[in-house]
Design a protein around this motif. Structure first.
Motif, short mmCIF file in Angstrom:
data_model
loop_
_atom_site.label_atom_id
_atom_site.label_comp_id
_atom_site.label_asym_id
_atom_site.label_seq_id
_atom_site.Cartn_x
_atom_site.Cartn_y
_atom_site.Cartn_z
N VAL A 47 0.62 -1.34 -0.19
CA VAL A 47 0.11 0.00 0.07
C VAL A 47 1.00 1.25 0.03
O VAL A 47 0.36 2.39 0.02
CB VAL A 47 -0.89 -0.07 1.21
N GLY A 48 2.31 1.05 0.17
CA GLY A 48 3.22 2.12 0.00
C GLY A 48 4.47 1.54 -0.45
O GLY A 48 4.62 0.60 -0.33
N ILE A 49 5.57 2.29 -0.88
CA ILE A 49 6.69 2.02 -1.12
C ILE A 49 7.63 3.14 -0.97
O ILE A 49 7.37 4.26 -1.67
CB ILE A 49 6.91 1.06 -2.25
N ALA A 50 8.83 3.17 -0.49
CA ALA A 50 9.75 4.14 -0.57
C ALA A 50 10.86 4.14 -1.38
O ALA A 50 11.33 3.03 -1.57
CB ALA A 50 10.19 4.69 0.96
N ALA A 51 11.62 4.96 -1.82
CA ALA A 51 12.63 4.86 -2.88
C ALA A 51 13.80 3.95 -2.41
O ALA A 51 14.13 3.43 -3.01
CB ALA A 51 13.10 6.34 -3.41
N PRO A 52 14.27 4.42 -0.93
CA PRO A 52 15.24 3.64 -0.44
C PRO A 52 14.99 2.08 -0.33
O PRO A 52 15.81 1.42 -0.52
CB PRO A 52 15.13 4.14 1.02
N GLN A 53 13.85 1.54 -0.52
CA GLN A 53 13.37 0.16 -0.49
C GLN A 53 13.84 -0.35 -1.84
O GLN A 53 13.63 -1.43 -1.89
CB GLN A 53 11.81 -0.04 -0.17
N VAL A 54 14.16 0.45 -2.89
CA VAL A 54 14.55 0.02 -4.07
C VAL A 54 15.90 0.37 -4.28
O VAL A 54 16.39 0.47 -5.49
CB VAL A 54 13.53 0.14 -5.22
N SER A 55 16.59 0.70 -3.17
CA SER A 55 17.97 1.12 -3.11
C SER A 55 18.27 2.45 -4.06
O SER A 55 19.43 2.64 -4.31
CB SER A 55 18.97 -0.11 -3.71
N GLN A 56 17.20 3.32 -4.02
CA GLN A 56 17.51 4.82 -4.47
C GLN A 56 17.18 5.56 -3.49
O GLN A 56 16.37 5.83 -2.85
CB GLN A 56 16.38 5.12 -5.43
N SER A 57 18.30 6.14 -2.68
CA SER A 57 18.29 6.89 -1.39
C SER A 57 17.84 8.44 -1.60
O SER A 57 18.41 9.19 -1.32
CB SER A 57 19.63 6.84 -0.86
N TYR A 58 16.55 8.52 -2.12
CA TYR A 58 15.72 9.88 -2.29
C TYR A 58 14.55 9.70 -1.53
O TYR A 58 14.18 8.79 -1.07
CB TYR A 58 15.46 10.11 -3.96
N ARG A 59 14.16 11.12 -1.23
CA ARG A 59 13.08 11.55 -0.42
C ARG A 59 11.87 11.51 -1.40
O ARG A 59 11.28 12.48 -1.67
CB ARG A 59 13.38 12.89 0.34
N LEU A 60 11.25 10.08 -1.60
CA LEU A 60 10.38 10.03 -2.55
C LEU A 60 9.61 8.84 -2.26
O LEU A 60 10.27 7.57 -1.87
CB LEU A 60 10.99 9.90 -3.89
N PHE A 61 8.33 8.65 -1.86
CA PHE A 61 7.61 7.35 -1.77
C PHE A 61 6.32 7.39 -2.43
O PHE A 61 5.89 8.54 -3.00
CB PHE A 61 7.20 7.14 -0.38
N ILE A 62 5.72 6.45 -2.58
CA ILE A 62 4.24 6.30 -3.27
C ILE A 62 3.21 5.73 -2.29
O ILE A 62 3.68 5.15 -1.23
CB ILE A 62 4.40 4.99 -4.15
N LEU A 63 2.36 6.60 -2.10
CA LEU A 63 1.14 6.12 -1.31
C LEU A 63 0.23 5.37 -1.99
O LEU A 63 -0.29 5.95 -3.38
CB LEU A 63 0.07 7.28 -0.66
N SER A 65 -2.71 2.98 -1.27
CA SER A 65 -3.95 2.34 -0.51
C SER A 65 -4.88 1.79 -1.40
O SER A 65 -5.39 2.64 -2.15
CB SER A 65 -4.54 3.40 0.70
N ARG A 66 -5.07 0.56 -1.36
CA ARG A 66 -6.31 -0.18 -2.08
C ARG A 66 -6.30 -1.54 -1.37
O ARG A 66 -5.42 -1.96 -0.92
CB ARG A 66 -5.94 -0.09 -3.47
N PRO A 67 -7.59 -1.94 -1.42
CA PRO A 67 -7.69 -3.17 -0.66
C PRO A 67 -7.01 -4.42 -1.48
O PRO A 67 -7.05 -4.29 -2.78
CB PRO A 67 -9.15 -3.50 -1.01
N ASN A 68 -6.25 -5.25 -0.88
CA ASN A 68 -5.56 -6.49 -1.55
C ASN A 68 -5.41 -7.54 -0.53
O ASN A 68 -5.86 -7.35 0.68
CB ASN A 68 -4.32 -5.94 -2.28
N SER A 69 -4.90 -8.60 -0.71
CA SER A 69 -4.60 -10.01 -0.04
C SER A 69 -3.80 -9.41 1.32
O SER A 69 -4.11 -10.02 2.32
CB SER A 69 -4.04 -10.86 -0.76
N ARG A 70 -3.12 -8.53 1.36
CA ARG A 70 -2.04 -8.16 2.50
C ARG A 70 -3.06 -7.16 3.34
O ARG A 70 -2.72 -7.30 4.46
CB ARG A 70 -0.85 -7.62 2.13
N TYR A 71 -3.70 -6.36 2.77
CA TYR A 71 -4.64 -5.20 3.25
C TYR A 71 -6.06 -4.99 2.94
O TYR A 71 -6.43 -4.37 2.02
CB TYR A 71 -3.75 -3.91 3.30
#
Ligand code: ZN
Length: 176
Positions: A47-63, A65-71
């Motif tokens: 339901v979100g992912i931040a750029a550092p999580q894909v090894s890009q150390s920038y102040r950027l993330f994605i919101l 939110s949507r119903p899915n199997s994890r949430y």
């Protein structure tokens, strides 16, 4: 088709770094990164992912939110790029809620977060946005902003007893 990116897992030092501001939002490489982050979060049922999580150390993330199997109870919203974000005001009210993280597979934790926040960020077109978020979306925002500061949700869990395996979490959801 946007590229799916490899997700850095707990223990990877990129997750512990302070990310740097994005200087040119409309740059083609930034736009491509945003598209890839949205595709990667969607594919992984995040339901979100931040750029550092894909090894890009920038102040950027994605919101995203949507119903899915994890949430299954997540509210539906369009995937939104959040760039150089700031929380301007936190509500005094703090509530605990379950969180997981694509970088911490298989574990859920009960995390205290402000129930409401007022924020500022730049959107993917470079426009300054001011918004208020509450409840689950406010929770995602705070979780993702933490990633930009080298913090993972486990750091905020108050007790080891507030940790569950994904399997036990799914069982808990069935019983609510
Ligand atoms: Zn996370």
């Amino acid at each position: 088709m946007a590229e799916l990116l490899e997700i850095a897992k707990l223990g990877n030092s990129i997750l512990r770094q302070i990310a740097q501001p994005v200087s040119n939002v409309t740059d083609a490489t930034v736009q491509a990164l945003i598209n890839s982050l949205i595709a990667t979060a969607t594919s992984a049922n995040g339901v979100g992912i931040a750029a550092p999580q894909v090894s890009q150390s920038y102040r950027l993330f994605i919101l995203a939110s949507r119903p899915n199997s994890r949430y299954p109870n997540a509210p539906l919203m369009e995937a939104t790029a959040i760039i150089n974000p700031k929380i301007v005001v936190h509500s005094d009210e703090v509530i605990k809620g379950w969180e997981g993280c694509l970088s911490v597979p298989g574990i859920r934790g009960l995390v205290p977060r402000s129930r409401a926040i007022a924020v500022e960020y730049y959107d993917r077109y470079g426009n300054l946005q001011r918004q208020e978020f509450t409840d689950f979306v406010a929770r995602i925002f705070q979780h993702e902003l933490d990633h930009l500061n080298g913090i993972v949700f486990l750091d905020r869990v108050e007790s080891d007893r507030d940790l569950l395996t994904e399997e036990e979490y799914q069982r808990l959801l069935q019983n609510i």
